[in-house]
Scaffold this motif. Structure first.
Motif, PDB file in Angstrom:
ATOM      1  N   THR A  82      38.757 -30.355  43.093  1.00  9.74           N
ATOM      2  CA  THR A  82      37.750 -29.651  43.865  1.00  9.74           C
ATOM      3  C   THR A  82      38.181 -29.635  45.323  1.00  9.74           C
ATOM      4  O   THR A  82      38.663 -30.642  45.850  1.00  9.74           O
ATOM      5  CB  THR A  82      36.353 -30.276  43.688  1.00  9.74           C
ATOM      6  OG1 THR A  82      35.386 -29.486  44.403  1.00  9.74           O
ATOM      7  CG2 THR A  82      36.286 -31.706  44.184  1.00  9.74           C
ATOM      8  N   ILE A  83      38.041 -28.482  45.951  1.00  4.35           N
ATOM      9  CA  ILE A  83      38.444 -28.313  47.348  1.00  4.35           C
ATOM     10  C   ILE A  83      37.233 -28.579  48.232  1.00  4.35           C
ATOM     11  O   ILE A  83      36.235 -27.855  48.172  1.00  4.35           O
ATOM     12  CB  ILE A  83      38.990 -26.896  47.587  1.00  4.35           C
ATOM     13  CG1 ILE A  83      40.201 -26.636  46.690  1.00  4.35           C
ATOM     14  CG2 ILE A  83      39.365 -26.708  49.063  1.00  4.35           C
ATOM     15  CD1 ILE A  83      40.628 -25.185  46.634  1.00  4.35           C
ATOM     16  N   LEU A  84      37.325 -29.643  49.036  1.00  2.00           N
ATOM     17  CA  LEU A  84      36.249 -29.990  49.961  1.00  2.00           C
ATOM     18  C   LEU A  84      36.500 -29.182  51.224  1.00  2.00           C
ATOM     19  O   LEU A  84      37.300 -29.555  52.078  1.00  2.00           O
ATOM     20  CB  LEU A  84      36.232 -31.491  50.224  1.00  2.00           C
ATOM     21  CG  LEU A  84      36.119 -32.365  48.967  1.00  2.00           C
ATOM     22  CD1 LEU A  84      36.040 -33.839  49.343  1.00  2.00           C
ATOM     23  CD2 LEU A  84      34.919 -31.965  48.113  1.00  2.00           C
ATOM     24  N   CYS A  85      35.790 -28.064  51.351  1.00  2.00           N
ATOM     25  CA  CYS A  85      36.212 -27.002  52.268  1.00  2.00           C
ATOM     26  C   CYS A  85      35.692 -27.144  53.686  1.00  2.00           C
ATOM     27  O   CYS A  85      36.169 -26.442  54.583  1.00  2.00           O
ATOM     28  CB  CYS A  85      35.809 -25.646  51.697  1.00  2.00           C
ATOM     29  SG  CYS A  85      34.059 -25.508  51.278  1.00  2.00           S
ATOM     30  N   GLY A  86      34.715 -28.026  53.954  1.00  2.00           N
ATOM     31  CA  GLY A  86      34.213 -28.160  55.309  1.00  2.00           C
ATOM     32  C   GLY A  86      33.301 -29.352  55.481  1.00  2.00           C
ATOM     33  O   GLY A  86      32.685 -29.833  54.515  1.00  2.00           O
ATOM     34  N   SER A  87      33.221 -29.831  56.720  1.00  2.00           N
ATOM     35  CA  SER A  87      32.329 -30.969  57.004  1.00  2.00           C
ATOM     36  C   SER A  87      31.568 -30.775  58.310  1.00  2.00           C
ATOM     37  O   SER A  87      31.159 -31.741  58.943  1.00  2.00           O
ATOM     38  CB  SER A  87      33.125 -32.276  57.065  1.00  2.00           C
ATOM     39  OG  SER A  87      34.067 -32.258  58.139  1.00  2.00           O
ATOM     40  N   ASN A  88      31.372 -29.518  58.704  1.00  3.98           N
ATOM     41  CA  ASN A  88      30.593 -29.229  59.907  1.00  3.98           C
ATOM     42  C   ASN A  88      29.121 -29.128  59.529  1.00  3.98           C
ATOM     43  O   ASN A  88      28.644 -28.076  59.115  1.00  3.98           O
ATOM     44  CB  ASN A  88      31.085 -27.926  60.543  1.00  3.98           C
ATOM     45  CG  ASN A  88      32.466 -28.092  61.132  1.00  3.98           C
ATOM     46  OD1 ASN A  88      32.673 -28.896  62.027  1.00  3.98           O
ATOM     47  ND2 ASN A  88      33.428 -27.351  60.606  1.00  3.98           N
ATOM     48  N   VAL A  89      28.450 -30.239  59.661  1.00  6.24           N
ATOM     49  CA  VAL A  89      27.076 -30.319  59.183  1.00  6.24           C
ATOM     50  C   VAL A  89      26.180 -30.835  60.300  1.00  6.24           C
ATOM     51  O   VAL A  89      26.599 -31.665  61.124  1.00  6.24           O
ATOM     52  CB  VAL A  89      26.983 -31.247  57.944  1.00  6.24           C
ATOM     53  CG1 VAL A  89      27.343 -32.669  58.286  1.00  6.24           C
ATOM     54  CG2 VAL A  89      25.618 -31.174  57.290  1.00  6.24           C
ATOM     55  N   ASP A  90      24.970 -30.316  60.363  1.00  5.81           N
ATOM     56  CA  ASP A  90      23.988 -30.830  61.307  1.00  5.81           C
ATOM     57  C   ASP A  90      23.594 -32.241  60.891  1.00  5.81           C
ATOM     58  O   ASP A  90      23.173 -32.473  59.749  1.00  5.81           O
ATOM     59  CB  ASP A  90      22.759 -29.918  61.314  1.00  5.81           C
ATOM     60  CG  ASP A  90      21.682 -30.408  62.256  1.00  5.81           C
ATOM     61  OD1 ASP A  90      21.779 -30.116  63.457  1.00  5.81           O
ATOM     62  OD2 ASP A  90      20.756 -31.104  61.785  1.00  5.81           O
ATOM     63  N   VAL A  91      23.752 -33.192  61.799  1.00  5.33           N
ATOM     64  CA  VAL A  91      23.559 -34.607  61.447  1.00  5.33           C
ATOM     65  C   VAL A  91      22.135 -34.875  60.978  1.00  5.33           C
ATOM     66  O   VAL A  91      21.915 -35.579  59.984  1.00  5.33           O
ATOM     67  CB  VAL A  91      23.939 -35.508  62.642  1.00  5.33           C
ATOM     68  CG1 VAL A  91      23.587 -36.961  62.331  1.00  5.33           C
ATOM     69  CG2 VAL A  91      25.423 -35.387  62.960  1.00  5.33           C
ATOM     70  N   ASP A  92      21.151 -34.323  61.678  1.00  4.71           N
ATOM     71  CA  ASP A  92      19.760 -34.578  61.288  1.00  4.71           C
ATOM     72  C   ASP A  92      19.464 -33.999  59.909  1.00  4.71           C
ATOM     73  O   ASP A  92      18.817 -34.648  59.071  1.00  4.71           O
ATOM     74  CB  ASP A  92      18.806 -33.981  62.325  1.00  4.71           C
ATOM     75  CG  ASP A  92      18.846 -34.725  63.649  1.00  4.71           C
ATOM     76  OD1 ASP A  92      19.258 -35.903  63.659  1.00  4.71           O
ATOM     77  OD2 ASP A  92      18.473 -34.124  64.679  1.00  4.71           O
ATOM     78  N   ALA A 131      40.008 -32.652  57.158  1.00  2.00           N
ATOM     79  CA  ALA A 131      40.786 -33.569  58.003  1.00  2.00           C
ATOM     80  C   ALA A 131      41.667 -32.782  58.969  1.00  2.00           C
ATOM     81  O   ALA A 131      42.897 -32.826  58.911  1.00  2.00           O
ATOM     82  CB  ALA A 131      41.632 -34.490  57.122  1.00  2.00           C
ATOM     83  N   ASN A 132      41.026 -32.030  59.851  1.00  2.00           N
ATOM     84  CA  ASN A 132      41.751 -31.243  60.850  1.00  2.00           C
ATOM     85  C   ASN A 132      40.832 -30.992  62.049  1.00  2.00           C
ATOM     86  O   ASN A 132      39.645 -31.327  62.003  1.00  2.00           O
ATOM     87  CB  ASN A 132      42.266 -29.947  60.225  1.00  2.00           C
ATOM     88  CG  ASN A 132      41.165 -29.021  59.753  1.00  2.00           C
ATOM     89  OD1 ASN A 132      40.283 -28.648  60.516  1.00  2.00           O
ATOM     90  ND2 ASN A 132      41.184 -28.646  58.475  1.00  2.00           N
ATOM     91  N   PRO A 133      41.339 -30.399  63.128  1.00  2.00           N
ATOM     92  CA  PRO A 133      40.536 -30.274  64.353  1.00  2.00           C
ATOM     93  C   PRO A 133      39.279 -29.435  64.247  1.00  2.00           C
ATOM     94  O   PRO A 133      38.379 -29.585  65.085  1.00  2.00           O
ATOM     95  CB  PRO A 133      41.523 -29.643  65.354  1.00  2.00           C
ATOM     96  CG  PRO A 133      42.866 -30.041  64.873  1.00  2.00           C
ATOM     97  CD  PRO A 133      42.749 -30.042  63.371  1.00  2.00           C
ATOM     98  N   VAL A 134      39.180 -28.523  63.270  1.00  2.00           N
ATOM     99  CA  VAL A 134      37.961 -27.733  63.135  1.00  2.00           C
ATOM    100  C   VAL A 134      37.170 -28.099  61.877  1.00  2.00           C
ATOM    101  O   VAL A 134      36.157 -27.487  61.572  1.00  2.00           O
ATOM    102  CB  VAL A 134      38.249 -26.218  63.169  1.00  2.00           C
ATOM    103  CG1 VAL A 134      38.872 -25.830  64.493  1.00  2.00           C
ATOM    104  CG2 VAL A 134      39.126 -25.782  62.009  1.00  2.00           C
ATOM    105  N   ARG A 135      37.651 -29.061  61.138  1.00  2.00           N
ATOM    106  CA  ARG A 135      36.932 -29.655  59.997  1.00  2.00           C
ATOM    107  C   ARG A 135      36.578 -28.637  58.917  1.00  2.00           C
ATOM    108  O   ARG A 135      35.562 -28.755  58.240  1.00  2.00           O
ATOM    109  CB  ARG A 135      35.683 -30.404  60.473  1.00  2.00           C
ATOM    110  CG  ARG A 135      35.998 -31.473  61.486  1.00  2.00           C
ATOM    111  CD  ARG A 135      34.940 -32.501  61.674  1.00  2.00           C
ATOM    112  NE  ARG A 135      33.597 -32.020  61.794  1.00  2.00           N
ATOM    113  CZ  ARG A 135      32.622 -32.690  62.411  1.00  2.00           C
ATOM    114  NH1 ARG A 135      32.876 -33.860  62.976  1.00  2.00           N
ATOM    115  NH2 ARG A 135      31.412 -32.194  62.458  1.00  2.00           N
TER     116      ARG A 135
END
Length: 324
Positions: A302-312, A48-52
């Motif tokens: 648990t630390i959810l550390c990132g959400s930069n994922v390729d949508v497809d 939940a931040n600008p670089v996810r």
């Protein structure tokens, strides 16, 4: 406890260098996950931040110190998240940032690095090839090489997550941390051992990228010839000796999980928590899914550390038929 490279006073001071937009990320008990996992679960939402991703906590420290010293340029190798974070932190301080990444890196991460104004160089090969190229650029241009996990600022920036866990979480007895290069694991692990020594620190890595886990178990650096995992953010092959030394002091266990469990964890976080995460962020959930008996009756964070994922790619993974 023997001393790691990290310093608790510096970790507290790091909070003053980090843009508040990256601090105090949401932390909450996620009861909807608990029937499927068989234990109490809290999530720390570092997306939940600008670089996810959590990476900007470290790059904010790096960029602040660089700007303060008069240095105006830096280069890093990145699978995507560190590059975005350094580009964001550097842009806000007028720094000239170069990011080296593999041509096979997640497209969404690459596009975002460009959008944030960094100079981007793509190389053939994997992340280790990118690390070699970034080091060569730093030597040739005489600029700062930012090495994730080796540079103590990246670890101590990540460690501010641990301060927030200790200060704000209700009673918990286990923290599950994605393990790649080791900045997140050593940072949060250090804080737990100093301020909450009763909390078990468990690091989680994909079976297809096991170098750091094998190294932790052998108590020496173990390398691998290749990686084979969708969790690109933790897919290193050459552990850094100094980081391993820290990990040996702060981690109580390091476990490997299968790709099917990572996908199941991503799907569970979407279905029951409404959260889209990249594979690395689902490693903690995957660890519980593979060993429910171990965690039964516990309260895990648990630390959810990132959400930069390729949508497809995400739709291919999570849109598949439920795993039985």
């Amino acid at each position: 406890m023997q001393e790691t490279r990290l310093d608790t006073a510096r970790i507290r001071a790091a909070r003053r260098l980090i843009d508040p937009v990256f601090l105090d990320s949401p932390l909450y008990r996620c009861e909807a996950l608990e029937p499927g996992l068989g234990c109490a679960v809290s999530v720390k939402l570092e997306t939940a931040n600008p670089v996810r991703s959590f990476k900007a906590r470290g790059t904010e420290v790096v960029a602040s110190l660089l700007a303060g010293s008069g240095s105006r340029a830096a280069v890093c190798a990145s699978a995507g998240n560190l590059g975005q974070a350094l580009a964001w932190s550097g842009r806000g301080r007028g720094l000239d940032i170069t990011v080296v990444a593999s041509r096979h890196a997640t497209r969404a991460k690459i596009d975002r690095i460009r959008a944030l104004g960094a100079r981007l160089e793509l190389v053939d090969g994997d992340h280790e090839t990118a690390r070699e190229r970034a080091a060569a650029i730093a030597r040739y241009d005489g600029i700062r090489l930012v090495e994730d996990s080796l540079d103590i600022e990246t670890c101590e920036g990540a460690a501010t997550i641990g301060l927030e866990l200790v200060d704000t979480a209700p009673s918990f007895d286990t923290v599950l941390i994605a393990l790649g290069g080791g900045a997140l694991a050593t940072g949060v692990g250090h804080v737990m051992k100093v301020l909450a020594p009763g909390v078990e620190v468990i690091c989680v890595q994909p079976l297809g990228a096991p170098a750091m886990t094998h190294s932790w178990r052998a108590r020496r650096v173990v390398t691998t010839d290749s990686t084979d995992t969708i969790a690109d953010g933790v897919a290193g092959r050459y552990p850094i000796p100094a980081v391993l030394d820290d990990l040996l002091l702060v981690a109580d266990d390091a476990v490997l999980v299968q790709e099917a469990s990572i996908i199941a964890g991503m799907r569970m976080l979407l279905d029951h928590a409404g959260l889209i995460v990249e594979p690395s962020a689902a490693l903690g959930v995957a660890a519980v899914l593979e060993d429910r008996d171990r965690f039964a009756g516990r309260h895990v964070v648990t630390i959810l550390c990132g959400s930069n994922v390729d949508v497809d790619a995400y739709h291919r993974w999570v849109g598949a038929a439920p795993l039985r």
